[in-house]
Design a protein around this motif. Structure first.
Motif, PDB file in Angstrom:
ATOM      1  N   SER A  29      24.205   6.481  25.660  1.00 45.77           N
ATOM      2  CA  SER A  29      24.702   5.679  24.544  1.00 45.77           C
ATOM      3  C   SER A  29      25.754   4.698  25.046  1.00 45.77           C
ATOM      4  O   SER A  29      26.378   4.901  26.074  1.00 45.77           O
ATOM      5  CB  SER A  29      25.282   6.578  23.456  1.00 45.77           C
ATOM      6  OG  SER A  29      26.419   7.235  23.954  1.00 45.77           O
ATOM      7  N   GLN A  30      25.968   3.650  24.297  1.00 41.82           N
ATOM      8  CA  GLN A  30      26.930   2.626  24.689  1.00 41.82           C
ATOM      9  C   GLN A  30      28.338   3.167  24.527  1.00 41.82           C
ATOM     10  O   GLN A  30      28.727   3.606  23.457  1.00 41.82           O
ATOM     11  CB  GLN A  30      26.763   1.384  23.823  1.00 41.82           C
ATOM     12  CG  GLN A  30      25.469   0.657  24.036  1.00 41.82           C
ATOM     13  CD  GLN A  30      25.446  -0.029  25.387  1.00 41.82           C
ATOM     14  OE1 GLN A  30      26.478  -0.399  25.918  1.00 41.82           O
ATOM     15  NE2 GLN A  30      24.278  -0.178  25.938  1.00 41.82           N
ATOM     16  N   LEU A  31      29.112   3.132  25.593  1.00 42.03           N
ATOM     17  CA  LEU A  31      30.486   3.597  25.535  1.00 42.03           C
ATOM     18  C   LEU A  31      31.378   2.630  24.776  1.00 42.03           C
ATOM     19  O   LEU A  31      32.399   3.022  24.233  1.00 42.03           O
ATOM     20  CB  LEU A  31      31.033   3.810  26.952  1.00 42.03           C
ATOM     21  CG  LEU A  31      30.363   4.935  27.738  1.00 42.03           C
ATOM     22  CD1 LEU A  31      30.936   5.002  29.135  1.00 42.03           C
ATOM     23  CD2 LEU A  31      30.533   6.253  27.032  1.00 42.03           C
ATOM     24  N   ALA A  32      31.005   1.373  24.706  1.00 39.26           N
ATOM     25  CA  ALA A  32      31.806   0.396  23.979  1.00 39.26           C
ATOM     26  C   ALA A  32      31.801   0.683  22.483  1.00 39.26           C
ATOM     27  O   ALA A  32      32.741   0.339  21.776  1.00 39.26           O
ATOM     28  CB  ALA A  32      31.288  -1.002  24.246  1.00 39.26           C
ATOM     29  N   ASP A  33      30.771   1.314  21.998  1.00 41.71           N
ATOM     30  CA  ASP A  33      30.705   1.648  20.579  1.00 41.71           C
ATOM     31  C   ASP A  33      31.660   2.777  20.217  1.00 41.71           C
ATOM     32  O   ASP A  33      31.948   2.998  19.055  1.00 41.71           O
ATOM     33  CB  ASP A  33      29.281   2.045  20.189  1.00 41.71           C
ATOM     34  CG  ASP A  33      28.311   0.893  20.336  1.00 41.71           C
ATOM     35  OD1 ASP A  33      28.780  -0.267  20.336  1.00 41.71           O
ATOM     36  OD2 ASP A  33      27.100   1.144  20.450  1.00 41.71           O
ATOM     37  N   LEU A  34      32.162   3.501  21.203  1.00 44.38           N
ATOM     38  CA  LEU A  34      33.039   4.631  20.954  1.00 44.38           C
ATOM     39  C   LEU A  34      34.508   4.233  20.940  1.00 44.38           C
ATOM     40  O   LEU A  34      35.371   5.090  20.847  1.00 44.38           O
ATOM     41  CB  LEU A  34      32.806   5.702  22.031  1.00 44.38           C
ATOM     42  CG  LEU A  34      31.378   6.236  22.129  1.00 44.38           C
ATOM     43  CD1 LEU A  34      31.257   7.201  23.286  1.00 44.38           C
ATOM     44  CD2 LEU A  34      30.957   6.894  20.845  1.00 44.38           C
ATOM     45  N   ALA A  35      34.828   2.960  21.058  1.00 46.70           N
ATOM     46  CA  ALA A  35      36.212   2.496  21.076  1.00 46.70           C
ATOM     47  C   ALA A  35      36.843   2.706  19.700  1.00 46.70           C
ATOM     48  O   ALA A  35      36.170   2.606  18.677  1.00 46.70           O
ATOM     49  CB  ALA A  35      36.269   1.017  21.456  1.00 46.70           C
ATOM     50  N   PRO A  36      38.159   2.995  19.653  1.00 44.39           N
ATOM     51  CA  PRO A  36      38.819   3.176  18.358  1.00 44.39           C
ATOM     52  C   PRO A  36      38.865   1.867  17.571  1.00 44.39           C
ATOM     53  O   PRO A  36      38.754   0.778  18.131  1.00 44.39           O
ATOM     54  CB  PRO A  36      40.227   3.645  18.737  1.00 44.39           C
ATOM     55  CG  PRO A  36      40.407   3.302  20.158  1.00 44.39           C
ATOM     56  CD  PRO A  36      39.050   3.225  20.775  1.00 44.39           C
ATOM     57  N   ALA A  37      39.050   1.983  16.281  1.00 44.77           N
ATOM     58  CA  ALA A  37      39.015   0.808  15.411  1.00 44.77           C
ATOM     59  C   ALA A  37      40.189  -0.127  15.665  1.00 44.77           C
ATOM     60  O   ALA A  37      40.068  -1.335  15.478  1.00 44.77           O
ATOM     61  CB  ALA A  37      39.004   1.249  13.952  1.00 44.77           C
ATOM     62  N   ASP A  38      41.336   0.414  16.105  1.00 49.51           N
ATOM     63  CA  ASP A  38      42.507  -0.431  16.310  1.00 49.51           C
ATOM     64  C   ASP A  38      42.617  -0.959  17.739  1.00 49.51           C
ATOM     65  O   ASP A  38      43.643  -1.507  18.124  1.00 49.51           O
ATOM     66  CB  ASP A  38      43.781   0.323  15.939  1.00 49.51           C
ATOM     67  CG  ASP A  38      43.970   1.583  16.764  1.00 49.51           C
ATOM     68  OD1 ASP A  38      43.002   2.009  17.421  1.00 49.51           O
ATOM     69  OD2 ASP A  38      45.080   2.138  16.745  1.00 49.51           O
ATOM     70  N   ALA A  39      41.574  -0.827  18.524  1.00 46.64           N
ATOM     71  CA  ALA A  39      41.583  -1.332  19.899  1.00 46.64           C
ATOM     72  C   ALA A  39      41.533  -2.862  19.883  1.00 46.64           C
ATOM     73  O   ALA A  39      40.889  -3.463  19.015  1.00 46.64           O
ATOM     74  CB  ALA A  39      40.389  -0.790  20.667  1.00 46.64           C
TER      75      ALA A  39
END
Length: 91
Positions: A29-39
């Motif tokens: 899966s894409q790790l970029a999709d797991l970034a927090p919303a406030d990043a």
């Protein structure tokens, strides 16, 4: 009889290979999709350097007041002296 033994031997191997393939497929899966919303958003140019001279906010203020810092340093020095004396007595 030989065909039954081959099926009993190869069926668990095929099952293990299938389960490993499914497990490894879940890791793709894409790790970029797991970034927090406030990043902060990613840079548009992938090769750009980070700004070196930009300091984070509130770096101009002292984190610990000087009086409290002197008190902490005195406590640490006293603890160091007590440990040195205890080590000297233990020898």
């Amino acid at each position: 009889m030989l065909a039954l033994w081959d099926l009993q031997k190869t069926l668990p191997i095929c099952g293990a290979v299938l389960m490993a393939a499914l497990a490894l497929g879940g890791c793709s899966s894409q790790l970029a999709d797991l970034a927090p919303a406030d990043a902060p958003p990613r840079a548009r140019e992938p090769g750009s350097y980070l700004p070196v001279h930009d300091l984070p906010p509130d770096r101009d203020q002292a984190i610990i007041p000087l009086e409290q810092r002197a008190k902490i340093e005195a406590e640490l020095a006293a603890a160091r002296d007590r440990q040195a004396a205890a080590a000297k007595d233990a020898k």
